[in-house]
Design a protein around this motif. Structure first.
Motif, PDB file in Angstrom:
ATOM      1  N   ASN A 409      99.539  59.575  48.876  1.00 39.32           N
ATOM      2  CA  ASN A 409      98.895  59.990  50.127  1.00 39.32           C
ATOM      3  C   ASN A 409      99.236  61.392  50.607  1.00 39.32           C
ATOM      4  N   LYS A 410     100.310  61.993  50.129  1.00 44.07           N
ATOM      5  CA  LYS A 410     100.759  63.235  50.755  1.00 44.07           C
ATOM      6  C   LYS A 410     100.590  64.483  49.871  1.00 44.07           C
ATOM      7  N   GLY A 412      97.648  65.562  48.161  1.00 45.31           N
ATOM      8  CA  GLY A 412      96.361  66.268  48.308  1.00 45.31           C
ATOM      9  C   GLY A 412      95.798  65.978  49.685  1.00 45.31           C
ATOM     10  N   THR A 413      94.488  66.051  49.783  1.00 42.39           N
ATOM     11  CA  THR A 413      93.843  65.656  51.047  1.00 42.39           C
ATOM     12  C   THR A 413      93.352  64.220  50.883  1.00 42.39           C
ATOM     13  N   LYS A 414      92.875  63.649  51.982  1.00 47.90           N
ATOM     14  CA  LYS A 414      92.436  62.254  51.929  1.00 47.90           C
ATOM     15  C   LYS A 414      91.259  62.103  50.964  1.00 47.90           C
ATOM     16  N   ASN A 415      90.351  63.097  51.036  1.00 45.97           N
ATOM     17  CA  ASN A 415      89.151  62.999  50.188  1.00 45.97           C
ATOM     18  C   ASN A 415      89.436  63.421  48.744  1.00 45.97           C
ATOM     19  N   GLU A 416      90.435  64.320  48.578  1.00 47.92           N
ATOM     20  CA  GLU A 416      90.752  64.810  47.220  1.00 47.92           C
ATOM     21  C   GLU A 416      92.219  64.599  46.913  1.00 47.92           C
ATOM     22  N   PRO A 417      92.622  63.351  46.629  1.00 50.74           N
ATOM     23  CA  PRO A 417      94.050  63.124  46.294  1.00 50.74           C
ATOM     24  C   PRO A 417      94.372  63.758  44.948  1.00 50.74           C
TER      25      PRO A 417
END
Length: 1592
Positions: A409-410, A412-417
């Protein structure tokens, strides 16, 4: 043995005889007791290698001593030999390798001293094997094998302080050693080297003289138990079938820098000289080499060694002339064959069903982490071995959760892990941080990403693994990240071969706490991948073995059942926790069973080898995971700890128990620690492999139950893959222990190691295959390899599959013994298959270590591998040499290792090399990286300090030597050719009769008349123009000037010299116009000119004797020269080289009186002598040939017609003007044809490389002549300056013919490079061509202006060796590119003849080129008129098939004629003449004919540091001399490479490899190597070689 004879003993006094009998009795009792003990325990472990038998009152040594004392008064001593030495050579017991460390040394420092420096690698300890080796060597000793020791220039390997010769030990944790020992050893070595420094310096000073290599290399036999030195051995050897080499000796020593092209004839060998005339200059030996010569003594010794018959005799079979058949080793009819029935797969016990086993490993972690949070899981130790941190199950669970949350979860971004479940992640953790690693591993499992634990960052092969696994993210610790190399802007360096990685630090403070509601997804274990474990293949590539979640879980269950683990037990792990058993037990099964692991890192083991034993004692551990090495270290250190107890251990898992040599370590450890409470049944060897995981493990035994049995196997049987219990020959036995039973839930079968997976018979060795849920599933990303390894369906002898269950190949070799016990005898990776027999690399290492390696081998570091050379695998042994080992010790160790391996394994070693300590490539844990070592060996970058090649003993598959068919006469050959439709090989130039020249020829028979006519008709026409280095004209000569000056010289000859017509005059001038005027001056006076190259002022001693010899041989009445040279001839320096008082009259022609000649001499007939042409051939023969006036006119006319030379033409000549065609072009042609010659002395090019090409461009020259040396100089020097040539405006588009003047095979590669390089400045690819001439006829071929371009063909090298010519396609293997040597000159005829029978040959044969032409020389100029040689070389007839009885001259060159598709000027198809090489230079080896240049071309290609190379033979041994242009430490790298390439490409075994400095190989003025001269210098020991290797 020098025992007194029985009669001698009987003559002793009675009381002495009684005492002797008592002694004998006492010893025999003792020996019987000893042997009985050994037989009973089967393995007797001793501290060091070769203690004599010691059991009670008397030892073998004691017996010898007492016996010698009794007999001393009665045994006559050999005079001058130390009695101790006599005794030593009598007793065949080798001396103990080193005294055992004293028992009282309890302090730590003493312990370190005791094991400093040379400990053996204890994986291979076995005293029975040591005894076997000693016995084998004793047998060899009786044969008195004297090997010639390599000659080494002392300066090459002067051992300055230890640091210089031993690079620092860079291993992160040496698998072989402790670091404290290293310090102790280093300080001892340093001390030693400082003590020795003085003697080393002295030796290296002596070593710088030319005979330095002699320093002390021959005395290595003395004082080592062999009485007398090797010199005595040679003194008494005679060699039979001595082939006498040509009669040549050398007096000149070649200086280290190559002097500017010097012709170096031997002292007084002149072609055509009477045989008996010059023997006084040679010593009376059969070979014309001084008796004292050290080199030939060594070669003599080598020949004696090679006379011993090879083990497998060569089979007799017919060899077709065309195809050399490589001998295929025939199976030995007596070899053991398997006799048992086909095996059936063996099943392990069923995997029990335990109700509380978790559905997945992550579930077990969750259970213990939440319910038993305080329980210890993993304890890490600091560098001193003290516990520093304990990870509890609660901490492991919480930190793994944080990491899993952070990863998902930490990053990348939520949409681009950055990471998705199923992605692969690299784990880069140091060996001393198990806690961080364990958290990272379980964090990945919880995040459902796939961890790939790897070793050290930076390895290129690891990069291949990361790339193939598609890894973009690496986890590591903060400390580790700081240690990685960075770029200037702080980014981590992109490692070679690695993909781009994002680095994530997993220290707690950087991780985010997961929200309360976040839970990892823990499903029941399935076939999805859990983790990837890396493995290194035999070739060095790294592959990832993928383990599924179900396999990971099943494996933990099987281990729990087999090891009977119970909750809360403590285990001590000394292994690498990132892979193999260390990971399986210490990280995975640990969590499954809530165990507590104490992890002991390597760094601790190096400082405190007992630390793991202390941990077992302190924590009352139930299980310990170790390797044999850890057992050995603990034994070495056990004196430091008296009070440890191992009674708590129920299992001591020996994870390399699959190593056949582990048995002795286990036994030794047990015998030492049984008194500390260790139970015999607790020792549990196991067998593992990355693919099949745990294969078998010995279950913990019941106290008091009988221990499992041992297998004592015959090594001979093993090499044929058959199990035979060894009964008769103790020396070649291998004792192996079992590794227990098959794992629970598994099934095992044994299949043949090569070919289809056919089931073995019960008494056959094969590869172990396992079928079980607990095994690897694939090599990640490598589908093909996966199929062959992980999806094996065994087949029966008929080839049909047995069942449908897939098995996994384990890579281990072994068999299933009685009671379904599994035995492992080696690894597939260590398998060496030589001539159809299988040997195990580990077994050979063990033999090497058993040969008193303590003095020579550094820390037991030996690598064994095989290389493929000449259609078979060859064994190479590489060992690290101790810094303090002496040359003699090393060489003795090497020769004994060869003997031991030969005796015990019945296999020859191809190459044995010693490298400096700590220089072999290391694996991450300090072991030897075998595949990299092999790569270095094949690339020539291993840099050995000692090497021994044994191709003569190993290579037994060479084709049978060719037998020449007797009785095939020339007539039969000719008839055979006619029947086969082959034409007779002959060719001719244009017919002179049809090419009538202008009236000049009819009018003037002699050149002197032509010159006079030109001086009257065109007095101001310039004939010659001489340029200096700057390209400016320094001197010119018109027709009239030349004529006038010649007249003045002629008058000086008559007045000052008082010469008569027909007297010989030596002309000693630098290249220029003075030489030309002096030549015509001689002709005007009726004298015979002899042009001689002037001596070189810088190297008078080398060059003046040649001048002296030509003056003597030509019986010159006078020398014409310049004032400068005249002073040089009479100088003090010259007096040191020759006797200056005996020079004939010397006249300098610098200041000539203006006096006219009364009358110009005119010869009565044109058959009179015009001049003498002296030259040194490549074989070192000085020959002078007689050129008549008729020949001179004929030659000039032929060249004029071929090159279309007229008075309006200009040609540029960059050649030496002293002999052959070079002289003719420089001095004669211009006067005859009237064209202008621009003369460029070749030596001017050394100061201005552009001179020749810029002259050609400036004067727009159409025809230019040069030598190979000039062309090479331009190619090498101007190759990268073509742009500069363009900017200077140099343009070569005007050039129609650029002719290389030579007497050799055209150097196609050089002419091609030249054409290619300078095509950018206009040089036509068709312009470059070569000439061909020889001593009997200086110009046979010359390209000329009209006629077809030179042709090239590819011929088969193998056929050429049989004197056959077979054309092949370009790129065919073993093909050779040959170029035509220019067009045959007008009036010249050639025929190809068999040199032995003198019959003509067909055009598919290679034969001697014979020539008939008006300009052939009239004969040799000799002191004693040797008519036979004259007739044979100049006036000889074909023995058959020539009705016209033409008189031919023999050129001494081999070649062939081919009819081409091109049209000649006459309109017929063009016949091309191809020159292959000089007959004198060919090497007759194995009944075949070899040309040195072909072997040299192969050798020059093998290594970038070979500058030049030359080969010659000496008493049927092939000697290869290579010039090393790299650093001297590369010298020994060349030896195996040279040996390999000559064997592979030419089917020859090199006898001696000599490595010398650049410039040592003598090269004459024409750029040809003088191989015979080199041979003489080598045999007279004048080369000062860097290294001389004598191949066994």
């Amino acid at each position: 043995m020098a025992e007194p004879a029985a009669a001698g003993v009987s003559s002793l006094p009675r009381e002495v005889r009684e005492q002797l009998a008592e002694l004998e009795l006492e010893l025999s009792e003792e020996v019987d007791v000893s042997l009985a003990l050994i037989a009973r325990s089967e393995l007797l472990v001793q501290e060091l290698i070769t203690h004599p038998l010691v059991t009670g009152d008397i030892t073998q040594k004691g017996y010898e001593k007492k016996r010698a004392k009794l007999l001393a008064p009665y045994v006559p001593q050999t005079q001058g030999v130390d009695p101790a030495l006599q005794k030593e050579s009598r007793t065949q017991t080798p001396a103990p390798a080193a005294a055992p460390a004293s028992a009282s040394s309890s302090s730590s420092s003493k312990f370190h001293r005791a094991r400093s420096g040379g400990a053996r690698d204890e994986r291979y300890r076995s005293d029975i094997h040591t005894e076997a080796v000693q016995a084998a060597l004793a047998k060899h000793k009786e044969q008195k094998m004297a090997l010639p020791m390599p000659t080494k220039r002392r300066s090459t390997f002067v051992q300055s302080p230890a640091d210089a010769c031993t690079p620092p030990d860079t291993s992160s944790a040496s698998e072989d050693e402790g670091s404290l020992r290293r310090q102790a050893a280093l300080s001892a070595a340093l001390h030693q080297s400082l003590q020795n420094a003085e003697s080393w310096i002295n030796r290296s000073i002596q070593g710088s003289s030319t005979s330095s290599s002699a320093s002390s290399t021959l005395s290595h036999g003395e004082g080592k138990g062999t009485s007398g030195s090797l010199a005595d051995v040679f003194a008494n050897t005679r060699i039979e079938n001595f082939s006498v080499p040509p009669d040549v000796t050398a007096t000149t020593s070649s200086s280290s820098a190559r002097p500017a092209a010097i012709d170096l004839p031997p002292s007084g060998i002149v072609k055509g000289m009477h045989k008996g005339s010059n023997r006084s200059s040679l010593m009376d030996t059969a070979d014309g080499v001084p008796v004292s010569s050290r080199v030939s003594t060594k070669i003599q010794q080598l020949l004696n060694t090679l006379k011993r018959p090879k083990r497998p005799p060569l089979k007799e079979f017919f060899v077709d002339d065309f195809e050399e058949i490589v001998e295929v080793p025939q199976p030995d009819p007596n070899q053991p064959k398997p006799e048992g029935r086909q095996m059936t797969p063996v099943k392990g016990e069923p995997l029990g069903v335990v109700c509380n086993w978790p559905p997945a490993l992550e579930a077990a972690l969750q259970r213990w982490g939440t319910t038993q949070a305080k329980c210890p899981c993993l304890t890490a130790l600091d560098v001193t071995g003290k516990p520093v941190y304990t990870l509890t199950y609660g901490k492991l669970w919480s930190r793994s959760l944080k990491l899993a949350y952070t990863l998902l979860n930490k990053l990348g971004t939520k949409n681009e892990p950055v990471l998705k479940p199923g992605d692969r992640v690299a784990l880069v953790y140091p060996n001393n941080d198990p806690v961080m690693f364990m958290v990272a591993f379980y964090g990945c499992l919880l995040a459902e990403v796939i961890p790939v634990p790897i070793e050290d960052a930076g390895g290129q092969q690891i990069g291949f693994l990361l790339g193939s696994c598609g890894i973009a993210l690496a986890l590591t610790t903060e400390v580790c990240l700081k240690g990685l190399p960075k770029t200037q802007n702080g980014e981590i360096v992109q490692f070679k071969g690695w993909p781009r990685l994002k680095w994530v630090v997993t220290d707690s403070k950087y991780l985010s706490k997961s929200p309360k509601d976040w839970q990892p997804n823990i499903s029941a274990a399935g076939t999805e991948p859990a983790y990837i474990e890396y493995k290194t293949s035999k070739e060095g590539s790294v592959m990832g073995v993928t383990v599924s979640r179900i396999a990971m879980l099943s494996h933990c269950q099987a281990l729990s059942q087999a090891c009977n683990y119970s909750e809360g037990e403590t285990i001590v792990n000394v292994l690498d926790f990132k892979k193999d058993a260390g990971l399986w037990h210490g990280i995975l099964t640990n969590v499954m069973n809530k165990l507590h692991t104490i992890s002991v890192p390597y760094s601790v083991m190096k400082t405190c080898p007992l630390s793991w034993v202390q941990r077992v004692h302190t924590h009352k551990a139930k299980v310990a995971l170790v390797k044999c090495r850890d057992l050995h270290w603990a034994m070495m250190a056990h004196r430091d700890q008296r009070d440890v107890s191992l009674s708590s251990l129920r299992m001591l898992i020996v994870t390399d128990g699959a190593n056949p040599w582990s048995v002795s370590s286990c036994d030794a450890f047990l015998s030492l620690f049984q008194s500390h409470g260790l139970k015999p049944e607790a020792i549990c060897p196991c067998a593992t492999s990355p693919e099949a995981m745990t294969i078998a493990i010995r279950r913990p035994g019941v106290p008091g139950a009988p221990l499992p049995g041992r297998a004592i196997l015959s090594m001979n049987g093993l090499s044929f893959g058959v199990i035979r219990v060894n009964t008769e020959d103790k020396n070649s036995a291998l004792t192996v222990q079992d590794v227990g039973h098959v794992m629970p839930g598994g099934m095992m079968c044994i299949v043949k190691p090569d070919g289809p997976p056919q089931l073995c018979k019960t008494d056959e060795i094969g590869e172990i295959c396992v079928s079980s849920r607990a095994g690897g599933m694939m090599y990640y990303g490598l589908a093909g390899l996966t199929k062959n390894t992980f999806e094996v369906i065994p087949v029966n002898s008929a080839g049909s599959p047995v069942g449908d269950v897939p098995f996994v190949r384990s890579g281990l070799l072994g068999f299933v013994g009685p009671g379904s016990l599994v035995f492992v005898v080696g690894k597939m990776d260590g398998l060496l298959t030589v001539s159809g027999r299988r040997h195990n690399a580990d077994d050979i290492v063990a033999t090497g270590l058993a040969v008193e390696s303590i003095k020579t081998v550094y820390r037991g570091r030996i690598a064994v591998f095989s290389v493929s050379v000449f259609y078979d695998e060859r064994i190479v042994v590489v060992a690290e040499q101790r810094p303090d080992a002496s040359e003699e010790d090393s060489f003795q160790w090497m020769s004994r290792v060869l003997q031991a391996i030969d005796s015990i394994h019945q296999v020859g070693v191809y190459c044995l090399a010693l490298v400096p300590a700590n220089t072999l490539p290391k694996t991450p844990l300090g072991g030897i990286h075998i595949s990299q070592t092999k790569q270095h060996f094949l690339e020539g970058s291993l840099h050995p300090c000692n090497i021994l090649m044994c191709p003569h003993t190993c290579v037994t598959n060479l084709p049978k030597p060719r037998q020449k068919q007797p009785g095939v006469g020339p007539a039969s050959v000719m008839v055979g050719n006619l029947v086969a439709g082959k034409r007779i090989a002959q060719a001719s130039g244009r017919d002179l009769g049809q090419l009538e020249d202008n009236d000049l020829v009819k009018k003037h028979q002699f050149l002197t008349e032509v010159l006079q006519w030109r001086a009257q008709a065109t007095p101001d026409h310039p004939l010659f123009l001489l340029l200096n280095a700057k390209g400016t004209t320094v001197c010119t000569a018109t027709c009239l000037q030349l004529h006038k000056k010649a007249e003045r010289i002629a008058s000086v000859l008559c007045d000052k010299g008082h010469l008569n017509a027909g007297d010989n005059v030596v002309l000693l001038y630098p290249p220029g116009i003075e030489l030309i005027t002096a030549f015509y001056g001689c002709l005007y006076a009726g004298c015979i000119p002899v042009t001689v190259r002037p001596p070189h002022a810088q190297s008078l001693t080398a060059t003046l004797p040649t001048v002296r010899m030509i003056v003597e041989v030509s019986k010159a009445a006078c020398i014409l020269t310049t004032q400068t040279l005249m002073r040089l001839l009479k100088s003090r320096e010259a007096a040191a080289a020759v006797d200056v008082k005996t020079w004939p009259t010397i006249i300098d022609t610098d200041d000539l009186p203006r006096k006219r000649l009364s009358q110009i001499y005119k010869p009565p007939t044109s058959e009179m002598l015009a001049y003498l042409d002296f030259s040194v051939s490549t074989t070192g023969m000085l020959t002078g040939v007689k050129m008549s006036h008729a020949a001179v006119s004929g030659l000039c006319r032929a060249i004029k017609l071929q090159c279309e030379l007229y008075s309006s033409r200009q040609i540029a000549i960059c050649l030496d003007p002293y002999c052959g065609l070079g002289f003719v072009l420089w001095c004669l042609c211009s006067v005859y044809s009237g064209h202008q010659s621009i003369l460029i002395p070749p030596m001017e090019l050394e100061s201005n490389l552009f001179l020749w090409l810029s002259t050609v461009s400036q004067y727009k020259i159409r025809d230019t002549f040069c030598s190979y040396s000039v062309m090479e100089l331009c190619t090498k020097g101007l190759g990268n300056q073509v742009e500069m040539l363009k900017s200077r405006g140099i343009n070569l588009s005007c050039v129609r013919t650029c002719v290389v003047v030579a007497e050799e095979r055209p150097r196609v590669s050089l002419t091609h490079s030249f054409s290619k390089l300078f095509k950018d400045i206009g040089l036509s690819s068709r312009a470059v061509s070569t000439t061909f001439g020889s001593r009997v006829n200086v110009a046979i071929c010359l390209q000329g202006t009209s006629g077809p371009d030179p042709t090239t063909v590819y011929v088969d090298l193998k056929s050429l060796r049989h004197d056959r010519v077979r054309l092949v396609e370009r790129g065919a293997p073993q093909s050779l590119l040959l170029s035509e040597s220019g067009k045959i000159l007008p009036g010249v005829k050639v025929v190809i003849v068999n040199p032995e029978t003198k019959g003509p040959l067909g055009d598919s044969h290679l034969g001697e080129i014979w020539v008939n032409s008006p300009h052939t020389a009239s004969g040799y100029y000799t002191i004693y008129d040797n008519e036979t040689l004259q007739a044979d070389h100049f006036n000889t007839r074909l023995s058959f098939g020539d009705a016209a009885q033409t008189l031919w001259a023999r050129t001494g060159y081999l070649g062939f004629v081919r009819r081409t598709e091109l049209t000649a000027a006459s309109g017929e198809r063009h016949d091309a003449l191809y020159v292959v090489g000089a007959l004198d230079e060919t090497l007759e080896l194995r009944g075949l004919r070899y040309h040195p240049i072909d072997i040299e071309t192969s050798v020059s290609r093998t290594h970038r540091s070979i500058a030049e190379c030359a080969v010659f033979t000496w008493t049927n041994l092939l000697v290869v001399v290579v010039e090393l242009c790299g650093c001297e430490q590369e010298a020994l790298d060349l030896v195996p490479l040279v040996t390999n390439v000559v064997l592979e490409e030419h089917y020859l075994i090199v006898g001696v490899v000599v490595v010398v400095d650049p410039g040592v190989i003598p090269i004459n003025s024409r750029g040809e190597k003088q191989r015979m001269h080199l041979r003489d210098s080598f045999l007279a020991d004048q080369l000062d070689p860097i290294y001389v290797a004598y191949n066994m």
